[in-house]
Structures are given as structure tokens and as C-alpha cells.
Design a protein around this motif. Structure first.
Motif, PDB file in Angstrom:
ATOM      1  N   LYS A  38      35.743  20.575  46.994  1.00 11.86           N
ATOM      2  CA  LYS A  38      35.771  20.547  48.470  1.00 11.86           C
ATOM      3  C   LYS A  38      35.925  21.965  49.016  1.00 11.86           C
ATOM      4  CE  LYS A  38      39.055  19.477  52.114  1.00 11.86           C
ATOM      5  NZ  LYS A  38      39.406  20.874  52.334  1.00 11.86           N
ATOM      6  N   GLU A  39      36.846  22.724  48.459  1.00 14.51           N
ATOM      7  CA  GLU A  39      37.075  24.092  48.928  1.00 14.51           C
ATOM      8  C   GLU A  39      35.839  24.961  48.708  1.00 14.51           C
ATOM      9  OE1 GLU A  39      39.684  25.226  50.547  1.00 14.51           O
ATOM     10  OE2 GLU A  39      41.186  23.679  50.215  1.00 14.51           O
ATOM     11  N   LEU A  40      35.186  24.813  47.563  1.00  8.22           N
ATOM     12  CA  LEU A  40      33.990  25.599  47.267  1.00  8.22           C
ATOM     13  C   LEU A  40      32.839  25.223  48.202  1.00  8.22           C
ATOM     14  CD1 LEU A  40      34.194  25.556  43.377  1.00  8.22           C
ATOM     15  CD2 LEU A  40      34.658  27.506  44.890  1.00  8.22           C
ATOM     16  N   LEU A  41      32.680  23.934  48.465  1.00  9.67           N
ATOM     17  CA  LEU A  41      31.645  23.484  49.403  1.00  9.67           C
ATOM     18  C   LEU A  41      31.888  24.050  50.804  1.00  9.67           C
ATOM     19  CD1 LEU A  41      31.175  19.770  48.310  1.00  9.67           C
ATOM     20  CD2 LEU A  41      29.411  21.548  48.303  1.00  9.67           C
ATOM     21  N   ASP A  46      30.535  27.737  55.228  1.00 13.37           N
ATOM     22  CA  ASP A  46      30.982  28.841  56.084  1.00 13.37           C
ATOM     23  C   ASP A  46      30.132  30.090  55.882  1.00 13.37           C
ATOM     24  OD1 ASP A  46      32.972  27.391  57.337  1.00 13.37           O
ATOM     25  OD2 ASP A  46      34.577  28.120  56.030  1.00 13.37           O
ATOM     26  N   ALA A  47      29.510  30.230  54.690  1.00  7.53           N
ATOM     27  CA  ALA A  47      28.648  31.384  54.400  1.00  7.53           C
ATOM     28  C   ALA A  47      27.245  31.181  54.934  1.00  7.53           C
ATOM     29  CB  ALA A  47      28.612  31.634  52.893  1.00  7.53           C
ATOM     30  N   GLY A  48      27.015  30.088  55.652  1.00 10.14           N
ATOM     31  CA  GLY A  48      25.711  29.845  56.251  1.00 10.14           C
ATOM     32  C   GLY A  48      24.685  29.266  55.304  1.00 10.14           C
ATOM     33  N   ALA A  49      25.121  28.695  54.203  1.00 16.64           N
ATOM     34  CA  ALA A  49      24.189  28.131  53.225  1.00 16.64           C
ATOM     35  C   ALA A  49      23.424  26.954  53.822  1.00 16.64           C
ATOM     36  CB  ALA A  49      24.949  27.676  51.979  1.00 16.64           C
ATOM     37  N   THR A  50      22.123  26.921  53.521  1.00 23.07           N
ATOM     38  CA  THR A  50      21.289  25.781  53.904  1.00 23.07           C
ATOM     39  C   THR A  50      20.888  24.980  52.673  1.00 23.07           C
ATOM     40  OG1 THR A  50      19.288  27.137  53.814  1.00 23.07           O
ATOM     41  CG2 THR A  50      20.395  26.919  55.966  1.00 23.07           C
ATOM     42  N   ASN A  69      22.756  29.464  48.987  1.00 24.47           N
ATOM     43  CA  ASN A  69      21.881  30.512  49.499  1.00 24.47           C
ATOM     44  C   ASN A  69      22.480  31.149  50.752  1.00 24.47           C
ATOM     45  OD1 ASN A  69      21.487  28.456  51.349  1.00 24.47           O
ATOM     46  ND2 ASN A  69      19.259  28.690  51.447  1.00 24.47           N
ATOM     47  N   GLY A  70      23.795  31.182  50.818  1.00 22.65           N
ATOM     48  CA  GLY A  70      24.488  31.785  51.961  1.00 22.65           C
ATOM     49  C   GLY A  70      24.360  33.300  51.957  1.00 22.65           C
ATOM     50  N   HIS A  71      25.170  33.949  52.766  1.00 21.85           N
ATOM     51  CA  HIS A  71      25.042  35.401  52.934  1.00 21.85           C
ATOM     52  C   HIS A  71      25.530  36.205  51.740  1.00 21.85           C
ATOM     53  CE1 HIS A  71      29.291  35.425  53.949  1.00 21.85           C
ATOM     54  NE2 HIS A  71      29.073  34.633  54.982  1.00 21.85           N
ATOM     55  N   THR A  87      40.982  36.713  53.269  1.00 26.16           N
ATOM     56  CA  THR A  87      39.984  35.882  53.927  1.00 26.16           C
ATOM     57  C   THR A  87      39.109  36.740  54.824  1.00 26.16           C
ATOM     58  OG1 THR A  87      39.634  33.937  55.332  1.00 26.16           O
ATOM     59  CG2 THR A  87      41.561  35.284  55.830  1.00 26.16           C
ATOM     60  N   SER A  88      37.890  36.298  55.027  1.00 26.59           N
ATOM     61  CA  SER A  88      36.990  36.983  55.962  1.00 26.59           C
ATOM     62  C   SER A  88      36.971  36.262  57.306  1.00 26.59           C
ATOM     63  CB  SER A  88      35.568  37.008  55.380  1.00 26.59           C
ATOM     64  OG  SER A  88      35.087  35.681  55.242  1.00 26.59           O
ATOM     65  N   LYS A  89      37.779  35.246  57.453  1.00 27.45           N
ATOM     66  CA  LYS A  89      37.620  34.348  58.589  1.00 27.45           C
ATOM     67  C   LYS A  89      38.618  34.553  59.727  1.00 27.45           C
ATOM     68  CE  LYS A  89      35.351  31.461  55.391  1.00 27.45           C
ATOM     69  NZ  LYS A  89      35.641  30.577  54.330  1.00 27.45           N
TER      70      LYS A  89
END
Length: 170
Positions: A38-41, A46-50, A69-71, A87-89
Motif C-alpha cells: 500500500k505504501e509503495l503504491l 504521488d510520483a505521477g505514475a500512469t 513510470n513516475g518522475h 519526505t518530498s511532500k
């Protein structure tokens, strides 16, 4: 417990070893493989993965691998990626009032490194190659090594004592 005179001894209060403290904290964050996944997902989203790919072996007890495929993660951030409270958030307490990300505490990756072996392969936009690095007990093991990769991040969490990454294919 009795002392040498036969009286009941009062146990002394002592500080826990840092390794014990970190493993207790890890247990509070990562209660089972599903919590780690869950945390990894959430990090991937949050990294913008599609696009997110998940591999789980033995119900997550042997391996959890997530690729997105996030940033990606910048080379400069890799040394502290798995330290506690990084954290970056968020930057300040006030940021908590307007948080729009799924995970922000900076505890999940650190916690995973205290109970498992964690390896990251990541590449950001514009790089000619990615980097591979492993973490244990909240710290980077060695230097990030250049490697073939695609933009985004792959995280492998190997639980148990016999975990080894045999090969990677991109």
C-alpha cells in the motif's frame, strides 16, 4: 527478581538500543506485506505514475516489487531516501493543513529497510541512465551505481534472510 540480599529488586529504566527502537517503529508502520505494498503504491501515485506493475512472491513474504513510470528519484536524493522522517511532500507543519498526497510522513521506506532488504532502481527525465542502490537499517549501502533503466522507479523489498536479487530485466 531478587537482589543478593533476598529483597525484590526494582528494575532500572534504560534507553533502548537504536536498532530496537527502529524495528519497533517499523512494526508500527509495516504490519504485514499488504501494508508495505500500500505504501509503495501510494508513492508511485504521488510520483505521477500512469503505469504501475506489481510482482509479489509468496504473498509478499519473499518479495514485493513495484515498478512505475513516475518522475523518478533524483540522484541527489538517494543518500537520504530511506532515512526516517525524510519526505518530498511537506516542508513545514502548516503544509499538513493542505496536504494533497497519499503518503507524506517519510516513514514507510525507512521502516521497510529495518525489516527487509530494499533495492531501488530509478531514472528521472533527461538522464542517460538510471541508478541502482540498496538500503539497510535506514542507510544507503555503498554508492548508487549507474544502470540501464527507464524513467520512473522500481523498488524491490526482499523479506526474510535468504532474499537475493538474481537478475533484473528491463
Amino acid at each position: 527478581m531478587m537482589d543478593s540480599s533476598g529483597r525484590t529488586a526494582v528494575p532500572s529504566i534504560k534507553r533502548l538500543d537504536e536498532a530496537v527502537v527502529n524495528r519497533i517503529a517499523a512494526g508500527e508502520v509495516i504490519q504485514r506485506p499488504a501494508s508495505a505494498l500500500k505504501e509503495l503504491l501510494e508513492n508511485s501515485l504521488d510520483a505521477g505514475a500512469t503505469s504501475i506493475s506489481v510482482v509479489v512472491k509468496e504473498g509478499g513474504l519473499k518479495l514485493i516489487q513495484i515498478s512505475d513510470n513516475g518522475h523518478g528519484i533524483s540522484y541527489e536524493d538517494l543518500p537520504i531516501l530511506c532515512e526516517r522522517h525524510t519526505t518530498s511532500k511537506i516542508n513545514s507543519y502548516e503544509d499538513l493543513q493542505t496536504i494533497t498526497t497519499l503518503g507524506f510522513r517519510g516513514e514507510a521506506l525507512a521502516s521497510m529497510t529495518f525489516v527487509a532488504h530494499l533495492t531501488v532502481i530509478t531514472m528521472t527525465e533527461g538522464q542517460i541512465h538510471g541508478y541502482r542502490v540498496s538500503y539497510k537499517d535506514g542507510a544507503m549501502e555503498g554508492e548508487p551505481r549507474p544502470c540501464a533503466a527507464i524513467k520512473g522507479t522500481q523498488i524491490m523489498v526482499g523479506l526474510g534472510f535468504s532474499f537475493q536479487i538474481v537478475s533484473l530485466s528491463w
